[in-house]
Design a protein around this motif. Sequence first.
Motif, PDB file in Angstrom:
ATOM      1  N   ARG A  85       6.918   6.586   6.274  1.00 57.98           N
ATOM      2  CA  ARG A  85       6.873   6.288   7.704  1.00 57.98           C
ATOM      3  C   ARG A  85       7.123   4.800   7.941  1.00 57.98           C
ATOM      4  NH1 ARG A  85       1.899   6.626  10.475  1.00 57.98           N
ATOM      5  NH2 ARG A  85       1.191   7.522   8.527  1.00 57.98           N
TER       6      ARG A  85
ATOM      7  N   ILE B 270      10.015   1.579 -11.593  1.00 57.11           N
ATOM      8  CA  ILE B 270      10.296   2.946 -12.044  1.00 57.11           C
ATOM      9  C   ILE B 270       9.011   3.702 -12.316  1.00 57.11           C
ATOM     10  CG2 ILE B 270      11.019   4.192 -14.140  1.00 57.11           C
ATOM     11  CD1 ILE B 270      13.604   2.759 -14.054  1.00 57.11           C
ATOM     12  N   ALA B 271       7.998   2.993 -12.823  1.00 53.22           N
ATOM     13  CA  ALA B 271       6.759   3.664 -13.217  1.00 53.22           C
ATOM     14  C   ALA B 271       5.818   3.897 -12.031  1.00 53.22           C
ATOM     15  CB  ALA B 271       6.047   2.845 -14.286  1.00 53.22           C
ATOM     16  N   ASP B 272       6.190   3.448 -10.843  1.00 56.13           N
ATOM     17  CA  ASP B 272       5.311   3.635  -9.683  1.00 56.13           C
ATOM     18  C   ASP B 272       5.327   5.102  -9.263  1.00 56.13           C
ATOM     19  OD1 ASP B 272       4.130   3.683  -7.138  1.00 56.13           O
ATOM     20  OD2 ASP B 272       4.680   1.586  -6.807  1.00 56.13           O
ATOM     21  N   PRO B 273       4.148   5.770  -9.281  1.00 54.28           N
ATOM     22  CA  PRO B 273       4.165   7.197  -8.944  1.00 54.28           C
ATOM     23  C   PRO B 273       4.596   7.473  -7.506  1.00 54.28           C
ATOM     24  CG  PRO B 273       1.903   6.408  -9.256  1.00 54.28           C
ATOM     25  CD  PRO B 273       2.813   5.298  -9.655  1.00 54.28           C
ATOM     26  N   SER B 274       4.486   6.472  -6.628  1.00 56.23           N
ATOM     27  CA  SER B 274       4.885   6.752  -5.239  1.00 56.23           C
ATOM     28  C   SER B 274       6.396   6.794  -5.065  1.00 56.23           C
ATOM     29  CB  SER B 274       4.244   5.757  -4.273  1.00 56.23           C
ATOM     30  OG  SER B 274       4.301   4.469  -4.781  1.00 56.23           O
ATOM     31  N   ARG B 275       7.111   6.606  -6.185  1.00 59.07           N
ATOM     32  CA  ARG B 275       8.561   6.724  -6.119  1.00 59.07           C
ATOM     33  C   ARG B 275       9.018   8.072  -5.604  1.00 59.07           C
ATOM     34  NH1 ARG B 275      12.516   6.550 -10.928  1.00 59.07           N
ATOM     35  NH2 ARG B 275      14.016   7.384  -9.474  1.00 59.07           N
ATOM     36  N   ASP B 276       8.270   9.124  -5.953  1.00 59.20           N
ATOM     37  CA  ASP B 276       8.694  10.457  -5.536  1.00 59.20           C
ATOM     38  C   ASP B 276       8.762  10.574  -4.021  1.00 59.20           C
ATOM     39  OD1 ASP B 276       9.131  11.356  -8.039  1.00 59.20           O
ATOM     40  OD2 ASP B 276       7.262  12.474  -8.239  1.00 59.20           O
ATOM     41  N   ALA B 277       7.899   9.797  -3.331  1.00 66.01           N
ATOM     42  CA  ALA B 277       7.920   9.845  -1.872  1.00 66.01           C
ATOM     43  C   ALA B 277       9.251   9.304  -1.339  1.00 66.01           C
ATOM     44  CB  ALA B 277       6.758   9.047  -1.298  1.00 66.01           C
TER      45      ALA B 277
ATOM     46  N   GLU C  56      12.069   9.778  -2.617  1.00 66.06           N
ATOM     47  CA  GLU C  56      13.138  10.762  -2.775  1.00 66.06           C
ATOM     48  C   GLU C  56      13.430  11.455  -1.453  1.00 66.06           C
ATOM     49  OE1 GLU C  56      15.033  11.743  -5.568  1.00 66.06           O
ATOM     50  OE2 GLU C  56      14.312   9.856  -6.376  1.00 66.06           O
ATOM     51  N   MET C  57      12.394  11.520  -0.598  1.00 60.75           N
ATOM     52  CA  MET C  57      12.571  12.123   0.718  1.00 60.75           C
ATOM     53  C   MET C  57      13.665  11.384   1.493  1.00 60.75           C
ATOM     54  SD  MET C  57      10.386  14.612   1.349  1.00 60.75           S
ATOM     55  CE  MET C  57       9.393  14.826   2.818  1.00 60.75           C
TER      56      MET C  57
ATOM     57  N   ASP D 209       0.853  -1.183   0.000  1.00 67.26           N
ATOM     58  CA  ASP D 209       0.000   0.000   0.000  1.00 67.26           C
ATOM     59  C   ASP D 209       0.898   1.245   0.000  1.00 67.26           C
ATOM     60  OD1 ASP D 209      -1.823   1.950   0.383  1.00 67.26           O
ATOM     61  OD2 ASP D 209      -2.870   0.952   2.028  1.00 67.26           O
ATOM     62  N   ALA D 210       0.652   2.113  -0.974  1.00 70.35           N
ATOM     63  CA  ALA D 210       1.551   3.251  -1.153  1.00 70.35           C
ATOM     64  C   ALA D 210       1.396   4.323  -0.070  1.00 70.35           C
ATOM     65  CB  ALA D 210       1.322   3.884  -2.524  1.00 70.35           C
ATOM     66  N   THR D 211       0.327   4.240   0.714  1.00 72.15           N
ATOM     67  CA  THR D 211       0.115   5.314   1.688  1.00 72.15           C
ATOM     68  C   THR D 211       1.074   5.197   2.874  1.00 72.15           C
ATOM     69  OG1 THR D 211      -1.652   4.001   2.631  1.00 72.15           O
ATOM     70  CG2 THR D 211      -2.299   5.740   1.119  1.00 72.15           C
TER      71      THR D 211
END
Lengths: 391, 194
Positions: free
Chosen positions: B43, B57-64, B66-67, B37-39
Amino acid sequence: MSLEPVRCGFIPLVDCAPLAVARDLGFAAEEGIALILEKQPSWSALRDALVFGLTDCAHMLSPVPVAMSLGLGGLPTRIDALMVLSVNGNVIGVRPEIAAAMRADGWSGRFDDPRGTGEHLIRATGGALRLAVPFPFSMHAELVYHWLGALGVSAPGGLDMRTVPPPLMPRALARGEIDAFCVGEPWGSYAVEQGSGELILPGAAIWAFAPEKVLAARHDWVETNPDTAGRLMRALARASRWLSDRGNRAMAGDLLSRPEYLDVPPMIIDRALAGRIITARRGLEAEAPNFLHFHAKAATFPWRSQAAWIASNIARRTGLDRGEAIATGKRAFRSDLYRRNLAPLGIDMPGASEKLEGSLRRAEAVASSRGHMILGPDSFFDETVFDPDTP
Amino acid sequence: MAPRLKIAIVEQDEDRARLIVDGLSAAGDYDITVLGDATSLTRRLAAIDPDVVLIDIADPSRDALEMLSLASGARERPVAMFVDRSDDETTRAAIEAGLSAYVVDGLAPARIKPVMDAAIARFNMVSQMKSELDAVKSALAERKIVDRAKGLLMQARGISEDEAYTLLRRTAMGQGRKLADVAQALVTAAELLK
């Protein structure tokens, strides 16, 4: 004559419009370029595709080339910002419950009151605000830090800043995982349509002239393909000028709504293009001045002082030397190439490549290559004035 | 001996996740966690504290994620996006397979390499299976639409199924279009005329 293929990564947002227009209205072809637009799933994927040479250029968040020049985020690669593709265009939204709590506490509901709205938001979330932005290095993050910082709230104490991809933001709001977001259109208006969010402030109310997206390319690609880079920049400058014509707005909205771009109904996209934002479901339309610029007020010029402001903020948060970061960051914004490549197009050039950021409280005429150009307003809501030379 | 590597896989599709886990387990003894689950991803990752994070690579939650590379607190371990410039081949293979990996700073390349190789092989397999599945699905969808178009022609012109099919195919060839496209156009037009 055969066209030279140029591959460009983009993220589906209203501000990818110059790229869509350059391709579909023939501005790129006029410059001998076959512009191949490649939709990317995330900002990190867009950046990596550029770094690895899968694309030649990209529609990039303005802080990314600056952060990368400082060695932050992704692989160490020198990325140049060739021109600014859009100024402003972000919105801040909250869960409807939070908006209701703010109203119950006496919030005016005005869309142009950064101080009052910010103070009510801070009170309504009891000093523990969870706010999502699309990417750690983004104008969204910079605007939120500046806004809440000026009101006495900063991360990590009073502000829990998170990264959530725009399409997932409505869900994160609905599940109560975040209280607020700062996002580029159409995703704010989309959250309103879904009933998961209410918009409380345009980004332009925090900083009236914030460089939002840039045309980015690898430094070595720019060096080895100077002619192609120049033609690409000219095509995009023409596309930006086309977009600034009110008469073209409806066509731009229709174009962007197509599945290969945003795949969102034009009526939602038109709000950002016209600067008339519907802030809540069944709500009234709010007039948002300077909501989004593609061309007016020398919007496409990559001011080195804009890069300096971004570098200065990133340096403060990450503990880098501020003076050095500013000097390095400035080099990522290629005002030199902008002048060289766009002067032949008859585009008016400012007299300098740096300015005091935040000093213009209203539109003013300043000296330029062709006489005078109109700049501003570019003020910050708290009257900050940033001088790139005295860090 | 070094402790077992902790690997986190971010993957929402259970079948794909299982394939990747199987591939990694066959390659070595790892402590693997799947985050479906990406949410609240960051954490939960912070709680697991993995050495390696694997994500499409195509998973949009990748940007998270980067944190993570910005974590600078004393207790947080800096994470770098995997890509060791000295091993361009692995990097390129990973990117082509649609895999991105985040690796804790300072981990010995020799320990990462088998993980990457196994993950790349599985990602390649998964994407191949996906494209095969997509091909089957679209073939099925095409057959359905052609059947509907045939039905419409049989009814409107009183011809046999074979004749309807021949007519569709001849039209497609004459116009240089795909059979399914011609069938789709006919079905759409018939719906409009209803």
